[in-house]
Design a protein around this motif. Structure first.
Motif, short mmCIF file in Angstrom:
data_model
loop_
_atom_site.label_atom_id
_atom_site.label_comp_id
_atom_site.label_asym_id
_atom_site.label_seq_id
_atom_site.Cartn_x
_atom_site.Cartn_y
_atom_site.Cartn_z
N ARG A 197 12.75 10.29 -8.08
CA ARG A 197 13.23 9.67 -9.42
C ARG A 197 14.51 9.07 -9.05
N VAL A 198 14.84 7.64 -9.17
CA VAL A 198 15.99 7.11 -9.21
C VAL A 198 16.62 7.06 -10.47
N GLU A 199 17.88 8.10 -10.72
CA GLU A 199 18.41 7.89 -11.98
C GLU A 199 19.61 6.77 -11.86
N GLU A 200 19.15 5.56 -12.42
CA GLU A 200 20.30 4.60 -12.88
C GLU A 200 20.15 3.87 -13.93
N ASP A 201 21.12 3.26 -14.60
CA ASP A 201 21.06 2.39 -15.54
C ASP A 201 20.63 1.08 -15.25
N PHE A 202 20.13 0.37 -15.76
CA PHE A 202 19.34 -0.97 -15.23
C PHE A 202 18.78 -1.74 -16.47
N ARG A 203 18.73 -2.95 -16.25
CA ARG A 203 18.07 -4.09 -17.05
C ARG A 203 16.72 -4.25 -16.54
N GLY A 204 16.66 -4.35 -15.22
CA GLY A 204 15.40 -4.98 -14.45
C GLY A 204 15.60 -4.32 -13.06
N PHE A 205 14.64 -4.51 -12.11
CA PHE A 205 14.52 -4.54 -10.89
C PHE A 205 13.66 -5.25 -10.06
N VAL A 206 13.93 -5.57 -8.78
CA VAL A 206 12.93 -6.12 -7.91
C VAL A 206 12.64 -5.12 -6.81
N GLY A 207 11.63 -4.62 -6.61
CA GLY A 207 11.31 -3.70 -5.54
C GLY A 207 10.49 -4.42 -4.23
N ALA A 208 10.57 -3.64 -3.27
CA ALA A 208 10.17 -3.99 -1.86
C ALA A 208 9.62 -2.63 -1.22
N SER A 209 8.91 -2.50 -0.01
CA SER A 209 8.58 -1.57 0.38
C SER A 209 9.48 -0.36 0.82
N GLU B 225 0.94 -1.32 -0.11
CA GLU B 225 -0.14 0.15 0.03
C GLU B 225 0.79 1.18 0.07
N ASP B 226 2.14 1.00 -0.17
CA ASP B 226 2.93 2.40 -0.05
C ASP B 226 3.43 2.82 -1.57
N LEU B 227 4.18 2.19 -2.15
CA LEU B 227 4.83 2.77 -3.35
C LEU B 227 4.45 1.93 -4.57
N VAL B 228 4.52 2.49 -5.80
CA VAL B 228 4.47 1.89 -7.14
C VAL B 228 5.62 2.36 -7.90
N LEU B 229 6.42 1.37 -8.39
CA LEU B 229 7.73 1.69 -9.04
C LEU B 229 7.56 1.43 -10.28
N ILE B 230 7.89 2.45 -11.31
CA ILE B 230 7.74 2.42 -12.49
C ILE B 230 8.93 2.55 -13.45
N GLY B 231 9.61 1.47 -14.01
CA GLY B 231 10.90 1.60 -14.69
C GLY B 231 10.79 2.10 -15.99
N GLU B 232 11.75 2.88 -16.49
CA GLU B 232 11.83 3.66 -17.80
C GLU B 232 13.25 3.52 -17.98
N GLU B 233 13.67 4.08 -19.52
CA GLU B 233 14.70 3.83 -20.03
C GLU B 233 15.95 4.25 -19.19
N ASP B 234 15.83 5.15 -18.43
CA ASP B 234 17.07 5.59 -17.82
C ASP B 234 16.83 6.01 -16.40
N GLY B 235 15.79 5.25 -15.69
CA GLY B 235 15.61 5.50 -14.30
C GLY B 235 14.30 4.88 -13.86
N ILE B 236 14.05 5.16 -12.52
CA ILE B 236 12.87 4.47 -11.94
C ILE B 236 12.24 5.65 -11.32
N GLU B 237 10.85 5.81 -11.52
CA GLU B 237 9.95 6.72 -10.78
C GLU B 237 9.43 5.99 -9.82
N VAL B 238 9.49 6.64 -8.42
CA VAL B 238 8.89 5.96 -7.32
C VAL B 238 7.72 6.95 -6.96
N TYR B 239 6.43 6.38 -6.97
CA TYR B 239 5.02 6.91 -6.55
C TYR B 239 4.45 6.58 -5.24
#
Length: 849
Positions: free
Chosen positions: A307-319, A283-297
């Protein structure tokens, strides 16, 4: 998770999907069709895991495999791995079994078997199915295996034998998702279908957007939809009254803020770039991956937190943490609750295609094999007893931090680090109690980190505020009120004796208004607390006021509420503390506020007839206030005004009865109704508890009009229908019609009536009885006849008259003869006594008489 490598195995081919970590096994698969199960944990002294079983498919995989396994949260009678192959084949393998064979091609010993000392490591094949079309996704749910093919057809397979139980042809599908109740299907036109998983029936069809929906996620009752430009959060089950329809009768569950068309829309927010990934963390966060970062809602604030400015191929999120993987390595980042930069806790230089995380172990697909990070080392557990979230302190004041109860499951030594986002590290050491001091004023995000010597740690955070201490004392002569105020900010506090409306005649109070005046425009401030005290020992309260109501009161939602506090040393010395300053200004009243909320009790409903009741309730007000209104509310929608039963009863402090007469309650078969009572005095309102009212099903009455009869014309006839009855005991109305040939017409009313037929003939008499809702009729037949008329005079009449005349003549003749005989005898006796004159005269006189 420890960054130490636990074990590694080489894999022939390119990994498909992500490692499946199920129970005590890790199932890996390659695009070339190899499926292999390893033991998760190393045997004693071994540096490589045991191969439990493996299977080489006849062709390559078309999409990642999935597992169906029994857990505490998802009980099942089977543990299987579903492997989709190219060409539309779907195979189910036993997770914990394999074939007992000495050479390839031996007999299958059946599914769900486990051999501790196998002669071979071939998988047990539970079942297989062949579908038309390439498989592009497999989803186990609701006791079935759902398979989506490239032709956008969704098949449901029985998880016991692979039999196709449902076929759903769909169009332009972009994503499919299972929730707690529905199957959600999205397409490229922005349509969203809510379907029954068992039948494929479309329950709801929504259009939350005109854009193509690229991703669906379900979390805690919310359905998140992702387009190229928007994140949309919907109620996952908008049919709040569970009637199978989304309509105006659906009441909001409370988690949504608007009703938009046929759905509960929670929020819509814009994206800054095209999404490539999607993850929901409770119930806390929604993480949306994009080409050059991740938006944390932030779900609560319904906006992007950072916004997390990171180069990545994929991610696993938690609270509160995020694992990123890319071609350059794997990193673990913290997700702070405020818009500050995430902290990188560790990183390793391992190129990763995909990964899974479970129980402190990280399973990473890398070129050429599978690497597992972690060990049996478990992180410490940190417990913060004080301070607490939102606590307020002053600068240069020692603050005790109590970390008692923190522990390490492995018994390792713990090092505590206390960090302020404003002032950095405030403490580092092994003691579970420390003193810290804030030198900077304002809000501080405190981070407490517990570390063991092997890199495992846990973190907890809380917000506290440090103020520069400023104390102002305001004395008031009335009631000896004194205010001791502590606040922080650049400015001063202005006191005044405010005018307070709405308590005239019911209170003896001293109003005090406190207002923070900043020295500069938009200068931040924070009022920490106020201690308000007063002494009413020398004041005589007005007659009837309740001294137990003395205290300090604050206006909350148009109601004066007593603030927390107590009595001082004297009987009539009171004080209260408050930290409930929601704005720069607050007004309180100190003194006696004698207005208590009225109460309602003893509600009854007395049945008069079907659907009609008399309602009553007792109104009690300890202030003896006369109510402005007492209202009956039926089914939360219909209101009826009530009147006082005894207009001369005025002792409201003892309870007075109010009634509502002859209230019509909607009727129906077997209906339950609810009702409650509401009353309001001059200041406050009170509400009773809910009562239930059960209206039994209505049955038609039974008419009994009597029996058929034969009567004379122009004769009054009594008809008795009083033996008619109603099975429910309802009062009846009686309606009579005495000639059905011209249709039923009410000619008489009543249980017993009288009627005269003026023409002979055969009549059908109808009795209709009515209970106010239902009616019934019954019939009897009446024959009406005319009696025979007398015949004309004839010989028999004359003969009778002659005989009568003859009898009269004979009677007269006999009478005359008897009289004559008596006279002659009397004359003879007279002559015989002629000499006796006196006697003769006497007899003569008698004869003359």
């Amino acid at each position: 998770t420890s960054t130490k490598e636990y074990w590694h195995v080489d894999l022939p081919g390119t990994p498909e999907g992500e490692p499946l970590v199920i129970k005590g096994a890790v199932v890996v698969a390659t695009q070339q069709g190899l499926v292999r199960a390893y033991s998760r944990y190393l045997a004693g002294g071994s540096d490589a895991p045991t191969i439990l079983w493996e299977w080489q498919a006849p062709q390559g995989l078309s999409c990642p495999p999935v597992a169906l396994a029994s857990t505490v949260y998802s009980p099942s009678d089977k543990d299987i791995v579903i492997v989709p192959l190219q060409g539309g084949e779907v195979w189910a393998l036993d997770l914990s079994g394999f074939m007992d064979i000495s050479q390839p091609g031996g007999p299958n010993d059946g599914p769900y078997t486990s051999e501790p000392s196998p002669q071979g490591t071939h998988a047990d094949i539970v079942w297989s199915a062949s579908l038309p079309g390439e498989v592009k996704r497999v989803m186990p749910a609701f006791g079935r295996i759902y398979v989506l093919t490239a032709e956008d057809t969704l098949y449901a397979l029985d998880d016991d034998n692979g039999t196709v139980t449902l076929t759903l042809p769909l169009q332009e599908i972009t994503d499919v998702l299972f929730g707690e109740r529905y199957l959600y299907v999205a397409n490229s036109s922005g349509a969203l279908l809510f379907m029954e998983p068992a039948t494929g029936k479309v329950v709801y069809s929504l259009n939350p957007t005109n854009e193509s929906i690229t991703h669906l996620r379900y979390s805690s009752g919310w359905l998140y939809t992702l387009t190229e430009t928007h994140l949309i959060a919907l109620d996952g089950d908008p049919d709040d009254n569970s009637d199978g329809k989304i309509d105006i009768n659906d009441t909001d569950e409370g988690m949504t803020d608007a009703e938009v068309g046929p759905m509960d829309l929670i929020f819509v927010t814009n994206l800054t770039a095209s999404p490539t990934g999607f993850f929901c963390s409770g119930e806390d966060l929604v993480l949306i991956g994009e080409e050059d970062g991740i938006e944390v809602y932030d779900v609560e604030k319904r906006s992007m937190r950072y916004r997390v400015e990171e180069d990545f191929r994929g991610f696993v999120g938690a609270s509160k943490s995020l694992i990123l993987y890319s071609s350059s390595g794997v990193s673990l980042l913290t997700l702070p609750p405020t818009p500050s930069l995430p902290e990188t806790l560790w990183s390793v230089s391992i190129e990763a295609f995909s990964l899974s995380f479970l129980d402190g172990y990280l399973y990473i697909y890398r070129p050429g094999g599978l690497t597992v990070l972690g060990s049996e080392n478990k992180p410490p557990w940190v417990s913060i007893n004080s301070p607490r979230e939102g606590d307020v302190f002053f600068t240069e004041e020692e603050i005790e931090v109590d970390l008692g109860g923190s522990y390490d499951p492995d018994g390792d030594e713990i090092t505590f680090v206390i960090i302020s986002d404003k002032e950095g590290v405030l403490y580092r050491g092994g003691a579970d109690g420390a003193s810290i001091v804030f030198s900077e004023e304002g809000r501080h995000l405190l981070t407490v980190r517990a570390e063991d010597p092997y890199g495992s740690f846990s973190v907890k955070r809380l917000n506290v505020t440090a103020l520069e201490k400023k104390i102002t004392l305001f004395p008031s002569p009335a009631l000896n009120v004194a205010v001791l105020l502590c606040y922080g900010g650049t400015g001063y506090v202005e006191f005044s004796e405010a005018d307070v409306a709405g308590i005239e005649g019911r209170a003896l109070v001293q109003p005090v208004s406190m207002r923070f005046v900043p020295l500069f425009e938009n200068e931040p401030y924070l009022i920490s607390w106020a201690n308000i005290s007063f002494d009413s020992s020398g004041v005589l309260p007005p007659f009837g006021m309740n001294l137990s109501r003395a205290g300090v009161f604050k206006l909350v939602n148009e109601e004066w509420v007593r603030m927390s506090g107590g009595r001082g040393p004297g009987e009539r010395v009171y004080w209260a503390n408050t930290t409930e300053f929601g704005s720069a200004e607050m007004t309180v009243v100190a003194g006696i506020l004698d207005n208590q909320r009225p109460s309602l009790f003893g509600g009854t409903a007395t049945r008069l007839r079907r659907g009609e009741y008399d309602f009553s309730i007792y109104y009690l007000d300890y202030d003896d206030d006369e109510p402005l209104e007492v209202v009956l509310v039926v089914d939360n929608q219909t209101e009826y005004s009530m009147v006082q039963e005894d207009p001369f009863a005025y002792e409201y402090a003892k309870g007075v009865k109010f009634v509502a007469r002859s209230v019509r309650v909607p009727r129906g078969g077997g209906e339950w109704h609810t009702y409650y009572f509401y009353a309001r005095d001059s200041y406050l309102g009170g509400k009773s508890r809910y009562y239930s009212l059960h209206i039994l099903p209505n049955h038609p009455p039974v008419p009994v009009p009597g029996v058929s009869m034969k009567v004379k014309v122009n004769q009054f006839v009594t008809f008795n229908g009083s033996r008619s009855y109603d099975p429910d005991g309802d009062p009846l109305s009686y309606y009579w019609d005495f000639d059905i040939r011209d249709g039923f017409q009410v000619e008489k009313e009543g249980a017993v009536v009288v009627w005269m037929f003026t023409e002979p003939g055969n009549y059908t008499v109808t009795l209709k009885v009515d209970d106010g809702e239902l009616n019934a009729t019954a019939y009897i037949h009446v024959e009406v006849y005319e009696p025979e008329k007398a015949s004309p005079r004839g010989p028999s009449v004359l003969l009778g008259a002659a005989i009568l005349l003859l009898v009269v003549i004979i009677f007269v003749a006999v009478f005359l003869l008897v009289r004559k005989h008596r006279e002659e005898a009397e004359i003879e006796r007279m002559w015989e006594a002629e000499e006796e004159e006196s006697a003769t005269y006497r007899r003569k006189g008698k004869i003359e008489e």
